[in-house]
Design an enzyme around this catalytic site. Structure first.
Site, mmCIF file in Angstrom:
data_model
loop_
_atom_site.group_PDB
_atom_site.id
_atom_site.type_symbol
_atom_site.label_atom_id
_atom_site.label_comp_id
_atom_site.label_asym_id
_atom_site.label_seq_id
_atom_site.Cartn_x
_atom_site.Cartn_y
_atom_site.Cartn_z
ATOM 1 N N GLY A 83 0.825 -1.205 0.000
ATOM 2 C CA GLY A 83 0.000 0.000 0.000
ATOM 3 C C GLY A 83 0.852 1.245 0.000
ATOM 4 O O GLY A 83 2.011 1.242 0.422
ATOM 5 N N LYS A 125 4.395 0.295 8.244
ATOM 6 C CA LYS A 125 4.187 1.579 7.569
ATOM 7 C C LYS A 125 5.404 2.457 7.808
ATOM 8 O O LYS A 125 5.683 2.862 8.926
ATOM 9 C CB LYS A 125 2.926 2.279 8.080
ATOM 10 C CG LYS A 125 2.671 3.605 7.368
ATOM 11 C CD LYS A 125 1.276 4.149 7.617
ATOM 12 C CE LYS A 125 1.142 4.787 8.966
ATOM 13 N NZ LYS A 125 -0.155 5.478 9.132
ATOM 14 N N ASP A 173 -10.232 10.879 9.038
ATOM 15 C CA ASP A 173 -9.860 10.425 7.687
ATOM 16 C C ASP A 173 -10.474 9.061 7.398
ATOM 17 O O ASP A 173 -9.808 8.147 6.917
ATOM 18 C CB ASP A 173 -8.337 10.367 7.547
ATOM 19 C CG ASP A 173 -7.895 10.333 6.083
ATOM 20 O OD1 ASP A 173 -8.686 10.750 5.214
ATOM 21 O OD2 ASP A 173 -6.770 9.883 5.809
ATOM 22 N N PHE A 177 1.682 9.742 3.350
ATOM 23 C CA PHE A 177 2.939 10.056 4.019
ATOM 24 C C PHE A 177 3.943 8.908 3.982
ATOM 25 O O PHE A 177 4.935 8.944 4.706
ATOM 26 C CB PHE A 177 2.669 10.442 5.481
ATOM 27 C CG PHE A 177 1.842 11.682 5.622
ATOM 28 C CD1 PHE A 177 0.496 11.605 5.893
ATOM 29 C CD2 PHE A 177 2.422 12.931 5.462
ATOM 30 C CE1 PHE A 177 -0.270 12.748 6.020
ATOM 31 C CE2 PHE A 177 1.665 14.080 5.582
ATOM 32 C CZ PHE A 177 0.310 13.990 5.860
ATOM 33 N N GLY A 178 3.700 7.908 3.173
ATOM 34 C CA GLY A 178 4.679 6.838 3.104
ATOM 35 C C GLY A 178 4.117 5.579 2.483
ATOM 36 O O GLY A 178 3.045 5.579 1.881
ATOM 37 N N GLY A 196 0.388 5.499 0.931
ATOM 38 C CA GLY A 196 -0.485 6.532 1.478
ATOM 39 C C GLY A 196 0.081 7.917 1.268
ATOM 40 O O GLY A 196 1.057 8.110 0.526
#
Length: 922
Positions: free
Chosen positions: A587, A610, A716, A591-592, A589
């Site tokens: 995945g 993550k 979010d 921010f990373g 996102g």
């Protein structure tokens, strides 16, 4: 077959269905041309092909469909001209051709379709020609008339007023010229008149009579005359327009004169834009009567005098532009009452006095505050730290003095700061080192001194730095922004040296070695040696202590696991993810990236790692927010953090990562919107699974809002942040934007108007600077529900021109509900072959009703999470037990379920839907 995600071309054999009366093929992915055989369907009354990918031209044979009453081809890729044969559709009431690539003139025969009530040909960009002088007589039943963004020219016919039922006229983005017909004032049902971006004029002596005539249109809500050639003095009759008026746009013309002192009569105005004209005189104090205003723009005029104190009455104001005029005197303190402001621009005037602390205490200011190019004096108030959400601050070109306030460091999302051209002194405060997201800094033309702070070279996003014409001294740093000489200006600082050779500064002198220097060196060496020994001793002590603690822990549990939050190093995560291999990426996102990994090669415990990209502004803050949010919460429907890593990589760079439980079935987004290369994988969620997931997410929100001590708002919520385990149980994750709330009277709130979330899911009140609340999460949940059961993202390309996902569902609710439901849910699955089609449809109608209620524009009208859970359980129970509307209504009336506005608004229509099979009402 609307909304079934059909693709490929329309088959030529469709012409064999000669008895067909209604054909819905809208909202699919149909491509290719419209087959000419469609003209064989002479019994058709409704033909909807809109929102597809159809190409080619409109077949001339379409004129054979003489029974058509509704014909919609908008939002396709059709080209060529409109065929003359379309004029044979003598019964047509609705004709929509917008958002295509049609060109050429409109065939005269189209203007003779006297039955037309809705005509839409906007956004084709290439249609041309002029309107027939007798258009009002030819189309007497017209109610909506959309021709925006084309190449139409010539005058607007006076006869348009003969179409006395007209409610909506949109002719913007064309080349219409001449005067605005005063006869439009006869349209007593007119609600919207959009004439922006044309060449319309006001010539003497009767040029402005249209405005006086429009005062007769008592239903008028929107009037946009922007970007024309309107000249002359603005008449006072503007204040006599309809009190229903919500939007008045007259910007970017050549209008002169004064703003009417009676402008306050327009009490329902929400938007007033008159910028870019030549208006003079003062701003009338009656402006303070427009208490519903959300946006006021009077900038780029010749207005003078003081800003009226009554402007403080505009407490709903979100945007205020009074820039580039000749306003003088002090900034009124009352402006501080406008606590909903997110954008304030008073720049380029003649304002004097100090900056009121009330102005810099408006915590919702999240976009821009500009007081530049005035004659303001005194210091920047220390209350500037209240602007914790502001992105841009501009105080440049004034007479401000004192030191740069250290409280600026509290503006944590600040991206641009301009204080050049003032009288500031002292050094750049070290507290500003916390502004990690800063991108542009201007300290030029002041009296600042001291060394250039080293922390400036650690601002990874900084791309513009102006330190020129100050009294800085010492060596210029070399790293970060300083490595790019074109991004930094240090001229006018005679005591600076070194730095990037491209700056052409003198080399820094090396200090000669002398006794005094030598003694200092000896002291430093001795001190360093002692410190080193102390560090070694401390290290040994900690190692022994840790070994003892480890022995005690081992005696309690001989097999420590990840769940005990053991610390992991950067090296551990490198090994776990095979060097952060791209093959292990699961995945990406904001921010990373997220990697799949195995922390212990001897274990089967798979984890998700993550890794934050700390080069992205805000990444560190999301790491801290996520850790703070999840450290004390536990719930079966929340994604569990196993451990975190805050360290440095092998190059010495900061490194931050979060280790989660691995979810075998990925995210809900993967299931709702599988990628093209994943089509071969059988990713399908049936109705029961989606309903269970919806209930899981509702439980998670209810826990966060009401059951975990200090309430938490996720901020979010979206499909990609909902992970599914082996049993398709939902787990809400990614708390990078989460906010802790304080309980205030009857509602929760926190001063965080500069919220960062995901477009399409953010509650509308956040865009206007309102405080974060649990209602915002409920809105996101409502959008999520609608997306789960329609299969459409809120950012789908079809949602343009003000159309949103909730509106899309509302318009179909309930008579055409099958047109918006995800096609996969209307096809029986292998494990539910006996599913009753009507019962499933009724169930989804009930779910969509909840989604509509949760995504209500007004926060107070949205459901609470406990009521959402109750209602979803009722829906599931009724579905599983083959329940009907009457049984559910009994439950609701008994008090077991919620009663909301959406129930009241749709009760009669929904009752009809759920007591009638789909076959009957179709």
């Amino acid at each position: 077959m609307a909304g079934n995600k059909l693709y490929g071309g329309i088959p030529h054999t469709i012409g064999n269905l000669t008895s067909l009366t209604v054909l819905y093929l809208n909202n699919n992915s149909l491509s290719g041309s419209i087959p000419s055989s469609i003209a064989n369907l002479t019994s058709l009354t409704v033909l909807y092909l809109y929102n597809n990918e159809l190409t080619g031209s409109i077949p001339p044979s379409i004129g054979n469909l003489i029974s058509l009453t509704s014909f919609a081809l908008d939002t396709n890729q059709l080209s060529g001209s409109i065929p003359h044969s379309i004029g044979r559709l003598s019964e047509v009431k609705e004709l929509s051709l917008s958002a295509n690539s049609l060109s050429g003139g409109v065939p005269p025969s189209l203007w003779n379709l006297s039955s037309l009530s809705h005509l839409s040909m906007s956004f084709t960009y290439h249609l041309s020609g002029s309107l027939p002088p007798n258009i009002g007589q030819a189309l007497p039943l017209l109610e909506t008339f959309y021709l925006a963004f084309n190449q139409f020219h010539g005058p607007i016919p006076m006869s348009l007023s003969n179409a006395s039922r007209l409610q909506y006229i949109e002719l913007g983005g064309n080349s219409f010229s001449g005067i605005i017909p005063p006869t439009l004032g006869r349209l007593r049902e007119l609600q919207s008149l959009f004439l922006y971006s044309n060449h319309l004029e006001t010539t003497e002596p009767d040029g402005w009579t249209f405005l006086t005539a429009l005062t007769n249109c008592t239903q008028l809500e929107w009037l946009t005359l922007s970007s024309n050639k309107l000249r002359g003095v603005l008449p006072n009759s503007i204040a006599n327009l309809s009190t229903n008026l919500q939007g008045l746009y007259m910007d970017n013309n050549y209008i002169s004169g004064k703003i009417s002192s009676d402008i306050g009569n327009l009490v329902n105005l929400m938007v007033l834009r008159m910028d870019g004209n030549s208006l003079y005189g003062s701003i009338p104090s009656s402006i303070g009567m427009l208490r519903n205003l959300h946006a006021l723009d009077l900038g780029n005029n010749k207005l003078s005098g003081e800003i009226p104190s009554t402007i403080g009455n505009l407490t709903q104001l979100n945007e205020l532009y009074l820039d580039s005029s000749e306003l003088s005197e002090n900034i009124p303190v009352s402006l501080g009452k406008c606590q909903n402001l997110i954008y304030l621009n008073l720049g380029s005037n003649k304002l004097t006095g100090s900056i009121p602390k009330e102005i810099v205490s408006i915590s919702r200011l999240s976009i821009h505050l500009s007081l530049a190019s005035n004659s303001l004096s005194g210091p920047i108030p220390s209350e500037i730290g209240s602007l914790i959400n502001v992105n841009i601050l501009d105080f440049s070109m004034n007479k401000l003095s004192g030191e740069i306030p250290i409280t600026l460091s509290e503006c944590q999302v600040l991206e641009e700061l301009y204080v050049g051209g003032n009288l500031f002194q002292g050094s750049i405060p070290s507290s500003l080192a916390s502004l990690r997201g800063i991108q542009k800094l201007d300290f030029s033309k002041n009296n600042l001194s001291g060394k250039i702070p080293d922390f400036l070279q650690d601002f990874h996003g900084l791309n513009y730095l102006n330190l020129s014409f100050n009294n800085f001294e010492g060596e210029v740093p070399l790293l970060g922004v300083f490595a790019n000489a074109s991004a930094v200006s240090v001229i006018g600082n005679s005591k600076l040296c070194g730095g990037n050779p491209e700056m052409h500064l003198p080399a820094c002198p090396s200090e000669p070695f002398n006794k005094k220097h030598g003694s200092r060196t000896v002291i430093v060496i001795c001190g360093s040696t002692i410190l080193f020994i102390l560090v070694i001793l401390l290290f040994c002590f900690l190692v022994v202590r840790r070994c003892r603690k480890g022995s005690r822990r081992k005696s309690l549990d001989s097999s420590p696991t990840i769940e005990q939050n053991v610390k992991v190093t950067y090296g551990d995560l490198v090994r776990a993810t095979d060097g952060f291999s791209e093959d292990n990426i699961i995945g990406t996102g904001s921010f990373g990236r997220v990697y799949k990994g195995l922390l212990d090669v001897e274990s089967t415990k798979v984890v998700a790692v993550k890794v934050l990209n700390l080069q992205i502004p805000g990444a560190s803050r999301t790491f801290i927010a996520e850790c703070n949010a999840v450290k004390n919460i536990r719930h079966r429907n929340l994604l569990k953090i196993l451990t975190v890593c805050s360290s440095v990589d092998f190059k010495g760079n900061d490194f931050k990562a979060v280790v989660f439980e691995f979810m075998e079935n990925g995210s809900l987004d993967d299931w709702l919107h599988p990628k093209a290369n994943e089509q071969s994988k059988p990713k399908k969620l049936d109705l029961t699974a989606r309903l269970d997931i919806a209930i899981d997410v509702a439980y998670a929100l209810d826990y966060l809002h009401h059951q975990c001590g200090k309430p938490i708002v996720h901020c979010d919520l979206k499909p990609s942040n909902i992970l599914l385990d082996d049993n398709i149980t939902a787990h809400v994750g990614d708390f990078g934007f989460a906010k802790f709330l304080k309980k205030v009277t009857s509602q929760y709130s926190t001063s965080s108007a500069g919220l960062r979330g995901t477009i399409g899911y953010i509650a509308p009140e956040y865009g206007m600077g309102n405080e974060v609340s649990t209602c915002g999460d409920v809105y996101s949940y409502g959008i999520l529900l609608l997306e789960m059961f329609t299969g459409k993202r809120p950012t789908d390309d079809m949602f343009v021109g003000g159309l949103t996902l909730p509106m899309f569902v509302k318009m179909a609710f309930p008579e055409q509900i099958t047109n918006v439901i995800d096609a996969h849910l209307l096809t029986p699955s292998d494990d539910a072959e006996s599913m009753n089609y009507a019962r499933a449809t009724n169930c989804m109608a009930s779910i969509l009703r909840i989604g509509i209620s949760c995504s209500n524009e007004l926060p107070a009208e949205r459901m609470e999470t406990d009521k959402i859970i109750k209602e979803l359980h009722i829906v599931r129970d009724m579905f599983m037990r083959n329940g009907n509307y009457g049984e559910r209504q009994r439950v609701l009336q008994s008090g077991e379920g919620p009663s909301t506005n959406i129930h009241r608004q749709t009760l009669d229509r929904h009752c009809l839907l759920e007591q009638t099979t789909v076959e009957e009402w179709r």
